[in-house]
Design a protein around this motif. Structure first.
Motif, PDB file in Angstrom:
ATOM      1  N   MET A 275      16.332   5.606   7.798  1.00 23.81           N
ATOM      2  CA  MET A 275      15.224   5.558   6.857  1.00 23.81           C
ATOM      3  C   MET A 275      14.140   4.636   7.413  1.00 23.81           C
ATOM      4  SD  MET A 275      15.120   4.567   2.811  1.00 23.81           S
ATOM      5  CE  MET A 275      15.584   2.862   2.999  1.00 23.81           C
ATOM      6  N   HIS A 276      12.888   5.020   7.191  1.00 20.77           N
ATOM      7  CA  HIS A 276      11.733   4.221   7.599  1.00 20.77           C
ATOM      8  C   HIS A 276      10.869   3.958   6.377  1.00 20.77           C
ATOM      9  CE1 HIS A 276      12.486   4.598  11.903  1.00 20.77           C
ATOM     10  NE2 HIS A 276      12.925   5.809  11.602  1.00 20.77           N
ATOM     11  N   GLN A 277      10.241   2.790   6.366  1.00 14.09           N
ATOM     12  CA  GLN A 277       9.398   2.415   5.246  1.00 14.09           C
ATOM     13  C   GLN A 277       8.018   2.030   5.743  1.00 14.09           C
ATOM     14  OE1 GLN A 277      11.594  -0.799   3.430  1.00 14.09           O
ATOM     15  NE2 GLN A 277      12.816   0.622   2.232  1.00 14.09           N
ATOM     16  N   GLY A 278       7.051   2.156   4.838  1.00 13.02           N
ATOM     17  CA  GLY A 278       5.700   1.750   5.164  1.00 13.02           C
ATOM     18  C   GLY A 278       4.906   1.503   3.905  1.00 13.02           C
ATOM     19  N   SER A 279       3.680   1.011   4.087  1.00 12.81           N
ATOM     20  CA  SER A 279       2.829   0.711   2.937  1.00 12.81           C
ATOM     21  C   SER A 279       1.395   0.558   3.387  1.00 12.81           C
ATOM     22  CB  SER A 279       3.283  -0.580   2.248  1.00 12.81           C
ATOM     23  OG  SER A 279       3.044  -1.693   3.088  1.00 12.81           O
ATOM     24  N   CYS A 280       0.532   0.472   2.398  1.00 15.14           N
ATOM     25  CA  CYS A 280      -0.864   0.133   2.653  1.00 15.14           C
ATOM     26  C   CYS A 280      -0.961  -1.385   2.849  1.00 15.14           C
ATOM     27  CB  CYS A 280      -1.737   0.587   1.491  1.00 15.14           C
ATOM     28  SG  CYS A 280      -1.353  -0.233  -0.077  1.00 15.14           S
ATOM     29  N   LEU A 281      -2.140  -1.870   3.135  1.00 11.11           N
ATOM     30  CA  LEU A 281      -2.358  -3.299   3.383  1.00 11.11           C
ATOM     31  C   LEU A 281      -2.008  -4.167   2.182  1.00 11.11           C
ATOM     32  CD1 LEU A 281      -3.469  -5.518   5.276  1.00 11.11           C
ATOM     33  CD2 LEU A 281      -5.745  -4.970   4.396  1.00 11.11           C
ATOM     34  N   CYS A 282      -2.360  -3.722   0.977  1.00 19.92           N
ATOM     35  CA  CYS A 282      -2.136  -4.549  -0.213  1.00 19.92           C
ATOM     36  C   CYS A 282      -0.780  -4.306  -0.874  1.00 19.92           C
ATOM     37  CB  CYS A 282      -3.256  -4.339  -1.224  1.00 19.92           C
ATOM     38  SG  CYS A 282      -3.231  -2.745  -2.078  1.00 19.92           S
ATOM     39  N   GLY A 283      -0.074  -3.244  -0.474  1.00 17.63           N
ATOM     40  CA  GLY A 283       1.237  -2.957  -1.049  1.00 17.63           C
ATOM     41  C   GLY A 283       1.221  -2.109  -2.301  1.00 17.63           C
ATOM     42  N   ALA A 284       0.046  -1.667  -2.756  1.00 18.75           N
ATOM     43  CA  ALA A 284      -0.021  -0.834  -3.953  1.00 18.75           C
ATOM     44  C   ALA A 284       0.621   0.533  -3.730  1.00 18.75           C
ATOM     45  CB  ALA A 284      -1.472  -0.653  -4.401  1.00 18.75           C
ATOM     46  N   VAL A 285       0.571   1.024  -2.476  1.00 21.27           N
ATOM     47  CA  VAL A 285       1.185   2.302  -2.119  1.00 21.27           C
ATOM     48  C   VAL A 285       2.263   2.030  -1.083  1.00 21.27           C
ATOM     49  CG1 VAL A 285       0.823   4.615  -1.185  1.00 21.27           C
ATOM     50  CG2 VAL A 285      -1.009   3.502  -2.495  1.00 21.27           C
ATOM     51  N   ARG A 286       3.462   2.549  -1.358  1.00 19.69           N
ATOM     52  CA  ARG A 286       4.591   2.408  -0.440  1.00 19.69           C
ATOM     53  C   ARG A 286       5.189   3.784  -0.232  1.00 19.69           C
ATOM     54  NH1 ARG A 286       5.269  -2.396   0.807  1.00 19.69           N
ATOM     55  NH2 ARG A 286       7.279  -2.178   1.780  1.00 19.69           N
TER      56      ARG A 286
END
Length: 126
Positions: A1-12
């Motif tokens: 599994m891989h995870q990611g997000s936007c700079l502010c963390g509002a979208v993951r």
């Protein structure tokens, strides 16, 4: 599994399974959307879970493609060809390690004049 997000963390987001080989697109639309060239991986929609989707704004850059970015911080996150069963995820938005590399450059005829592609990977003019 891989995870990611936007700079502010509002979208993951999470991706189930291994990431495929990445590509880099140098077309003018991708350069303007990301601020440089777009480096991303294309994965099946069924492998991706997005949280905070209410903070994603979609921009249709053509009839067939929309691009998703965080409406809070502006991070470029998604390349979505709406009629296909995959979605592109920007490599820079992943938490590392990704266990992938860029294996192909596309639309290099449109690349910016301020950089050279020197990694030795194949380059398609269009």
């Amino acid at each position: 599994m891989h995870q990611g997000s936007c700079l502010c963390g509002a979208v993951r987001f999470t991706v189930q399974g291994d990431l495929p080989e990445a590509s880099a697109c140098h077309c003018s639309k991708c350069r303007k959307h990301t601020g440089h060239y777009e480096a991303g991986v294309d994965v099946p929609r069924s492998a991706v879970t997005i949280t905070g989707e209410e903070a994603v704004t979609w921009y249709f850059s053509s009839e067939k493609v929309r691009r998703g970015f965080c409406s809070v911080c502006g991070s470029s996150l998604f390349f979505d060809p709406v009629h296909l069963d995959w979605i592109g995820l920007m490599l820079g938005s992943f938490d590392t390690p990704t266990q992938t590399r860029i294996g192909l450059h596309i639309f290099v005829a449109d690349k910016g004049d301020y950089y050279e592609i020197t990694d030795g990977m194949p380059q398609n003019q269009q």
